[in-house]
Design an enzyme around this catalytic site. Structure first.
Site, PDB file in Angstrom:
ATOM      1  N   GLU A   1      41.484  30.933  40.286  1.00 23.09           N
ATOM      2  CA  GLU A   1      40.673  32.141  40.054  1.00 23.09           C
ATOM      3  C   GLU A   1      39.408  31.821  39.265  1.00 23.09           C
ATOM      4  OE1 GLU A   1      40.916  36.692  38.241  1.00 23.09           O
ATOM      5  OE2 GLU A   1      42.484  35.260  37.760  1.00 23.09           O
ATOM      6  N   LYS A  36      41.601  33.342  44.252  1.00 28.41           N
ATOM      7  CA  LYS A  36      41.354  34.710  43.803  1.00 28.41           C
ATOM      8  C   LYS A  36      39.903  34.785  43.369  1.00 28.41           C
ATOM      9  CE  LYS A  36      42.931  38.423  40.756  1.00 28.41           C
ATOM     10  NZ  LYS A  36      44.024  38.965  39.915  1.00 28.41           N
TER      11      LYS A  36
END
Length: 293
Positions: free
Chosen positions: A175, A211
């Site tokens: 992420e 992500k």
């Protein structure tokens, strides 16, 4: 685990991010209608946020029909729901894949980014997570501007941690969030995609998940979604409210939600169970529809 991998990569739905940690918990509780005056110290604070998470997870609206996976805070693994460890409750009772947030927060900003702080004892954390039936991990960095050196450092660190997670038999969700406030967000996303692609191409015979912030250019991450080394690309809401996050997400086919604040929008401790369930059900339906658009 093989069944979970197949479901994670192919099943329609979205990821519920229920991983508020120490720094973000007071704000999360305030949005839920619980003020700092209502608890004394961290222990009571974490008891209250666990009560909120339990209310969400046990809701009749929270089902595998729409929700693919849920991201948990590390402390949640030590707790139970209806006497069952939370990760096991998700898989066995709800049919939802458990994922663990493993980062310990962000370092101070440098070169336009915030890399992750060190994660001490990570091998032990991963071993315990695997023993509890956790499928994968999530680890967050933040990019504040289109600084090539800073973005390269973020991606290199993310993939280094990902290799450790993969070695433990879990699937890492990388992420590298691009702040929606970045003045050159689209440029930062272009640099980020190029660096991610380089690392993906160098991976062995394995897959990671990504992500990412919903991109400024619709469909910009289509090639990452199609990359053979990527199990799934999911999107964080990034501070957009639910309506805007869903509208942006729906313009990016193949990208699914991994929302936290946008999922919990409108939920309060003061609601009756019927009001709470109805609000949660409406949010889940809206985010699901945007995720399969």
């Amino acid at each position: 685990m093989t069944d979970m991998r197949t479901r994670f990569a192919t099943q329609p739905g979205f990821i519920a991010a229920l991983d508020q940690s120490g720094g973000s918990t007071p704000k999360a509780l305030a949005l839920y209608g619980v003020t700092p005056e209502e608890y004394d110290g961290e222990e009571e604070m974490f008891d209250l946020i666990h009560a909120e998470r339990t209310r969400i997870i046990t809701s009749a609206a929270f089902t595998s029909e729409h929700i693919l996976a849920a991201i948990l805070f590390a402390g949640t693994l030590e707790r139970t729901i209806e006497g069952v460890p939370v990760a096991r409750y998700l898989t066995d009772t709800k049919g939802i894949i458990p994922i663990l947030k493993i980062d310990k927060g962000l370092a101070e900003q440098a070169d336009g980014v915030q890399v992750m702080k060190d994660i001490p004892g990570l091998d032990d954390v991963l071993r315990e997570a695997a023993a509890q039936g956790v499928f994968g991990t999530k680890e967050r960095s933040v990019i504040h501007e289109a600084n090539p050196g800073g973005i390269a450092a973020v991606v290199a660190q993310q993939f280094q941690v990902a290799e450790q997670v993969l070695a433990a038999g879990l699937v890492p969700i990388i992420e590298p969030e691009v702040s929606i406030s970045a003045p050159d967000k689209a440029e930062a996303e272009a640099i980020l995609k190029a660096r991610i692609t380089e690392h993906l191409d160098a991976l062995g015979d394995t897959q990671v998940a990504l992500k990412l912030t919903i991109p400024s250019v619709d469909g910009f991450y289509a090639d990452l979604i199609a990359h053979p080394k990527v199990a799934r690309v999911v999107a964080l809401s990034g501070g957009y409210d639910q309506a805007e996050a869903c509208a942006r997400l729906a313009r990016n086919p193949g990208l699914i939600a991994s929302f936290s604040r946008a999922l919990l929008e409108g939920l309060t401790a003061q609601q009756s169970e019927a009001e709470f369930d109805a609000t949660l059900a409406a949010s889940i339906e809206a985010i699901y529809r945007a995720s399969i658009a």
